[in-house]
Design a protein around this motif. Structure first.
Motif, mmCIF file in Angstrom:
data_model
loop_
_atom_site.group_PDB
_atom_site.id
_atom_site.type_symbol
_atom_site.label_atom_id
_atom_site.label_comp_id
_atom_site.label_asym_id
_atom_site.label_seq_id
_atom_site.Cartn_x
_atom_site.Cartn_y
_atom_site.Cartn_z
ATOM 1 N N TYR A 175 65.055 -105.085 13.105
ATOM 2 C CA TYR A 175 64.280 -106.292 12.778
ATOM 3 C C TYR A 175 63.587 -106.188 11.434
ATOM 4 O O TYR A 175 63.734 -107.052 10.581
ATOM 5 N N ASP A 176 62.808 -105.131 11.215
ATOM 6 C CA ASP A 176 61.947 -105.086 10.032
ATOM 7 C C ASP A 176 62.251 -103.923 9.097
ATOM 8 O O ASP A 176 61.398 -103.490 8.326
ATOM 9 N N GLY A 177 63.479 -103.409 9.163
ATOM 10 C CA GLY A 177 63.847 -102.287 8.314
ATOM 11 C C GLY A 177 63.703 -102.600 6.836
ATOM 12 O O GLY A 177 64.155 -103.648 6.357
ATOM 13 N N GLY A 178 63.055 -101.713 6.102
ATOM 14 C CA GLY A 178 62.931 -101.855 4.663
ATOM 15 C C GLY A 178 61.829 -102.769 4.169
ATOM 16 O O GLY A 178 61.669 -102.960 2.959
ATOM 17 N N LYS A 179 61.033 -103.321 5.074
ATOM 18 C CA LYS A 179 59.998 -104.271 4.652
ATOM 19 C C LYS A 179 58.764 -103.577 4.081
ATOM 20 O O LYS A 179 58.023 -104.176 3.291
ATOM 21 N N LEU A 180 58.513 -102.351 4.499
ATOM 22 C CA LEU A 180 57.331 -101.633 4.018
ATOM 23 C C LEU A 180 57.740 -100.729 2.857
ATOM 24 O O LEU A 180 58.330 -99.673 3.044
ATOM 25 N N LYS A 181 57.417 -101.158 1.643
ATOM 26 C CA LYS A 181 57.904 -100.483 0.446
ATOM 27 C C LYS A 181 56.838 -99.686 -0.288
ATOM 28 O O LYS A 181 57.135 -99.003 -1.266
ATOM 29 N N SER A 182 55.585 -99.768 0.145
ATOM 30 C CA SER A 182 54.517 -99.060 -0.555
ATOM 31 C C SER A 182 53.410 -98.693 0.414
ATOM 32 O O SER A 182 53.359 -99.206 1.543
ATOM 33 N N ASP A 183 52.511 -97.811 -0.028
ATOM 34 C CA ASP A 183 51.343 -97.463 0.785
ATOM 35 C C ASP A 183 50.531 -98.706 1.112
ATOM 36 O O ASP A 183 50.035 -98.859 2.239
ATOM 37 N N LYS A 184 50.400 -99.591 0.150
ATOM 38 C CA LYS A 184 49.628 -100.821 0.371
ATOM 39 C C LYS A 184 50.252 -101.661 1.479
ATOM 40 O O LYS A 184 49.539 -102.216 2.322
ATOM 41 N N ASP A 185 51.589 -101.767 1.482
ATOM 42 C CA ASP A 185 52.263 -102.534 2.529
ATOM 43 C C ASP A 185 51.970 -101.942 3.909
ATOM 44 O O ASP A 185 51.700 -102.673 4.872
ATOM 45 N N VAL A 186 52.019 -100.618 4.000
ATOM 46 C CA VAL A 186 51.757 -99.945 5.276
ATOM 47 C C VAL A 186 50.331 -100.209 5.733
ATOM 48 O O VAL A 186 50.087 -100.606 6.889
ATOM 49 N N LEU A 187 49.371 -99.994 4.851
ATOM 50 C CA LEU A 187 47.965 -100.154 5.215
ATOM 51 C C LEU A 187 47.645 -101.594 5.577
ATOM 52 O O LEU A 187 46.862 -101.850 6.497
ATOM 53 N N VAL A 224 59.146 -97.142 9.150
ATOM 54 C CA VAL A 224 59.323 -96.717 7.759
ATOM 55 C C VAL A 224 60.780 -96.279 7.590
ATOM 56 O O VAL A 224 61.082 -95.175 7.150
ATOM 57 N N THR A 225 61.646 -97.193 7.972
ATOM 58 C CA THR A 225 63.092 -96.981 7.910
ATOM 59 C C THR A 225 63.729 -98.113 7.113
ATOM 60 O O THR A 225 63.221 -99.242 7.119
ATOM 61 N N PRO A 226 64.857 -97.861 6.464
ATOM 62 C CA PRO A 226 65.536 -98.941 5.749
ATOM 63 C C PRO A 226 66.442 -99.784 6.627
ATOM 64 O O PRO A 226 66.908 -100.841 6.209
ATOM 65 N N ASP A 227 66.700 -99.333 7.880
ATOM 66 C CA ASP A 227 67.761 -99.966 8.669
ATOM 67 C C ASP A 227 67.367 -100.309 10.102
ATOM 68 O O ASP A 227 68.234 -100.477 10.954
ATOM 69 N N SER A 228 66.077 -100.446 10.402
ATOM 70 C CA SER A 228 65.699 -100.892 11.746
ATOM 71 C C SER A 228 66.194 -102.317 11.976
ATOM 72 O O SER A 228 66.302 -103.118 11.044
#
Length: 258
Positions: free
Chosen positions: A12-24, A6-10
């Motif tokens: 590989y996948d930084g910034g890809k999870l933008k909402s609770d739905k994306d996380v779940l 849940v970082t903007p700058d990782s």
């Protein structure tokens, strides 16, 4: 172990999870694909990653841990942080596992927090901080010094009553690309500590720089190295892509049985 950044700058996948739905959605997919652990982090530990305050890290990671804990029954819900204050909040909101890249050396308050909670503790080998580690790659004997480090850190943890310990070899942390492969080739020597070994090579630069490609195209190389990690004694693979890793594990287990 499925990685949830849940970082903007990782890297590989930084910034890809933008909402609770994306996380779940991501967590549900990883669990369906066979993940035993979910590792949630709010601080990018990539080389030269942006340093953030403890308050910002708590703001990023604790609500996500709470959301995931309420939505799924995960025996290994991990918070990836080296800060005692962040870990304390995470444990209060549903985390039951701690993943510390610094083995208690950046923030010494973390070990007492883990000891009080009596949760499993993953300690990684590194030098310095994510901002300085690229300058700290001089070793007289890489494997000997890593083993000495773990002997010291395991003793410090056990002195406080932390019993469930996992060690992470720390691929990419204060190590050159060549040193990462030396470590991989000799990782079985870390079994002397008689604790489980975690390997985190997923899509890292040791793969994509060797193959002259990018992290987006490093899945095949990741899978190849995952098999070697298992052969070298790794008991946990920390991964971005759970399904391919589970296939690798299944094939390795079949090889061991036959």
């Amino acid at each position: 172990m499925g990685i949830v950044n849940v970082t903007p700058d990782s890297f590989y996948d930084g910034g890809k999870l933008k909402s609770d739905k994306d996380v779940l959605t991501q967590v549900e997919r990883m669990l369906d694909e066979g993940a035993t652990f979910i590792d949630i982090g709010g601080f990018s530990s990539r080389p030269d990653g942006t340093d953030i305050s403890e308050q910002e890290e708590i703001k990023r990671v604790v609500p996500v841990i709470e959301l995931v804990a309420k939505s799924f029954n995960i025996k290994g819900l991990s918070c990836d942080s080296f800060r005692g204050s962040v870990i304390k909040k995470a444990l209060q909101h549903g985390a039951n596992l701690v993943n510390d890249i610094s083995a208690g050396l950046i923030d010494q308050s973390i070990l007492p927090v883990v000891a009080e909670a009596q949760v499993p503790y993953i300690m990684m080998h590194m030098r310095g901080t994510p901002q300085t580690m690229k300058t700290l790659t001089e070793y007289d004997d890489l494997i000997h010094e890593i083993n000495y480090y773990f002997s010291d850190r395991i003793a410090a943890a056990r002195a406080l009553g932390i019993n469930d310990i996992v060690i992470d070899a720390g691929f990419g942390f204060a190590k050159t690309r060549e040193q990462n492969f030396t470590l991989l080739k000799n990782m079985s020597l870390l079994q002397a500590h008689q604790v489980p070994i975690l390997a985190g090579v997923s899509r890292k630069s040791m793969i994509y720089k060797t193959l002259d490609t990018t992290s987006d195209k490093a899945l095949n190389g990741t899978t190849a190295l995952h098999m070697i990690c298992l052969q070298q004694g790794a008991k946990i693979l920390r991964v971005h892509d759970v399904a391919p890793a589970m296939e690798c594990i299944k094939l390795f287990e079949e090889l061991q049985e036959n």
